[in-house]
Write an enzyme that holds these catalytic residues in place. Structure first.
Site, short mmCIF file in Angstrom:
data_model
loop_
_atom_site.label_atom_id
_atom_site.label_comp_id
_atom_site.label_asym_id
_atom_site.label_seq_id
_atom_site.Cartn_x
_atom_site.Cartn_y
_atom_site.Cartn_z
N GLU A 104 -12.24 -28.31 -16.29
CA GLU A 104 -12.63 -29.18 -15.20
C GLU A 104 -11.59 -29.18 -14.08
O GLU A 104 -10.42 -28.92 -14.32
CB GLU A 104 -12.78 -30.63 -15.69
CG GLU A 104 -14.00 -30.79 -16.57
CD GLU A 104 -14.24 -32.23 -16.95
OE1 GLU A 104 -15.35 -32.51 -17.41
OE2 GLU A 104 -13.35 -33.07 -16.78
N CYS A 128 0.61 -34.18 -26.77
CA CYS A 128 1.08 -35.52 -26.40
C CYS A 128 0.05 -36.55 -26.90
O CYS A 128 -1.13 -36.43 -26.59
CB CYS A 128 1.28 -35.63 -24.89
SG CYS A 128 2.45 -34.41 -24.26
#
Ligand code: SAH
Length: 363
Positions: A104, A128
């Site tokens: 995206e 993360c």
């Protein structure tokens, strides 16, 4: 030791595209297909200057050569859908790549600038825990042309007047979509050249309007510092102390806060560009006053600016955004230390277009 993926899987490599190549390489590629080398410059001008990607509109190229050129102009991004908010001035585009991977980009139009947030990898290997892309893992690196096409698609929509506000041009690019750009170094470097180099080699954008955001791959930060491309470097710090950063940004187990900051100061010295420190404010995790003071101490006196981002909680996350009061105190402590700080806007949240959310809902 946490599971970090620095080497991307080799599978799914996209077909070669002219925009993967430098101007000289494009001329060679076109000559190899039996056309005069100047065709490469004509095509580059159509793609990068006129933003015209329909070969049928290239009236200065013969029909026979347009046919031959299809071999080096594969369709790389298949639009799946776009979603917008802010009266159409924030537009998220979802693309399917040739191997089915999804990526995206987000276009954000402000009064004084137009920014594109782009992806450098399908997924991400940096793991993360607060980032939706990190949870999905790494599928593969994007090619230079796959990265550049995200920007060109936005540029074409803008020049055609499809974004409210009239025809416009992209002024800023941030590598803050999916992926860790410095883990896909050579393709990202190629894309930076396509953005910055003068037409018809590239788009001729200003390097200062382009931001590469990284978790802190220290050797790559140092390497980028020496490329002679003064793009802005953003470092996703999120914690000033190794104890916390080891869990919030797991690459910290390999390169510590002090090493990341030393590399950042080297980058600032080489490029004369101000470093941007990204810090997502996570309630009761990294937003304590003592952490703000420690951060202020570490940054004071350097060419640096802190970008605080209220955490955008991922679905199922146990973490939430700091309270506005905690945020205000964090800002105040940094200012007291003499460090420049802003709180980043959170455009696109309602369309899952905000940081760490890209494409996560599709998988
Ligand atoms: N891998 C690169 C670039 C992609 S993310 C990097 O980590 O810098 C761009 C920024 O959005 C990073 O600063 C990242 O830490 C931040 N981010 C990711 N998920 C977020 C979330 N859920 N809320 C707030 N910021 C987030």
């Amino acid at each position: 030791m946490v599971d970090l993926v620095l080497e991307a899987p080799k599978k799914g490599k996209p077909p070669r595209h002219l925009l993967d190549l430098t101007r000289a390489e494009r001329r060679d590629a076109v000559a190899e297909l039996g056309m005069p080398a100047f065709r490469a410059d004509q095509v580059s001008t159509h793609l990068l200057v006129h933003l015209q990607d329909d070969p049928d509109r290239w009236t200065d190229v013969s029909a026979a050569d347009r046919e031959k050129l299809t071999a080096v102009l594969p369709t790389l991004l298949e639009p799946v859908r776009t979603v917008d908010c802010d009266n159409g001035t924030t537009v998220k585009s979802l693309y399917r790549l040739h191997d089915g991977s999804l990526v995206e980009s987000v276009l954000m139009r402000y009064t004084d600038r137009i920014t594109m947030c782009i992806s450098s990898q399908a997924g991400c290997g940096m793991n993360c825990p607060f980032c939706a892309t990190g949870q999905a893992g790494l599928t593969r690196n994007l090619s230079t042309a796959e990265i550049v096409e995200q920007v060109l698609a936005g540029a074409r929509a803008l020049s055609a007047g499809e974004v409210p506000g009239g025809p416009g041009r992209i002024s800023n690019i941030v590598f803050m979509g999916m992926g860790e750009p410095l883990a896909n170094y050579s393709a990202v470097l190629g894309a930076l050249h396509r953005f910055i180099d003068d037409p018809p080699e590239g788009l001729g954008m200003s390097a200062r309007g382009i931001t590469v955001s990284t978790v802190g791959l220290v050797p790559r930060i140092r390497q980028l510092a020496e490329e002679g491309l003064p793009v802005t470097l953003a470092v996703s710090l999120h914690a000033p102390d190794d104890h916390l950063r080891d869990s919030v940004v797991p690459i910290n187990n390999r390169w510590k806060v002090s090493e990341v900051l030393d590399a950042a100061w080297f980058y600032a010295e080489q490029t004369r560009r101000r470093i941007s420190i990204e810090y997502a404010l996570i309630k009761d995790i990294n937003d304590q006053r003592w952490r703000a003071e420690l951060l202020g101490e570490m940054l004071a006196g350097h060419l640096v600016h802190v970008n605080l981002i209220p955490l955008n909680p991922t679905p199922g996350s146990k973490w939430t955004a700091s309270t506005p009061q905690a945020g205000a105190e964090f800002v105040a402590a940094l200012r007291e230390a003499g460090v420049a700080v802003t709180v980043r806007d959170t455009r696109g949240r309602e369309i899952e277009g905000a940081c760490g959310q890209l494409a996560a809902l599709e998988s």
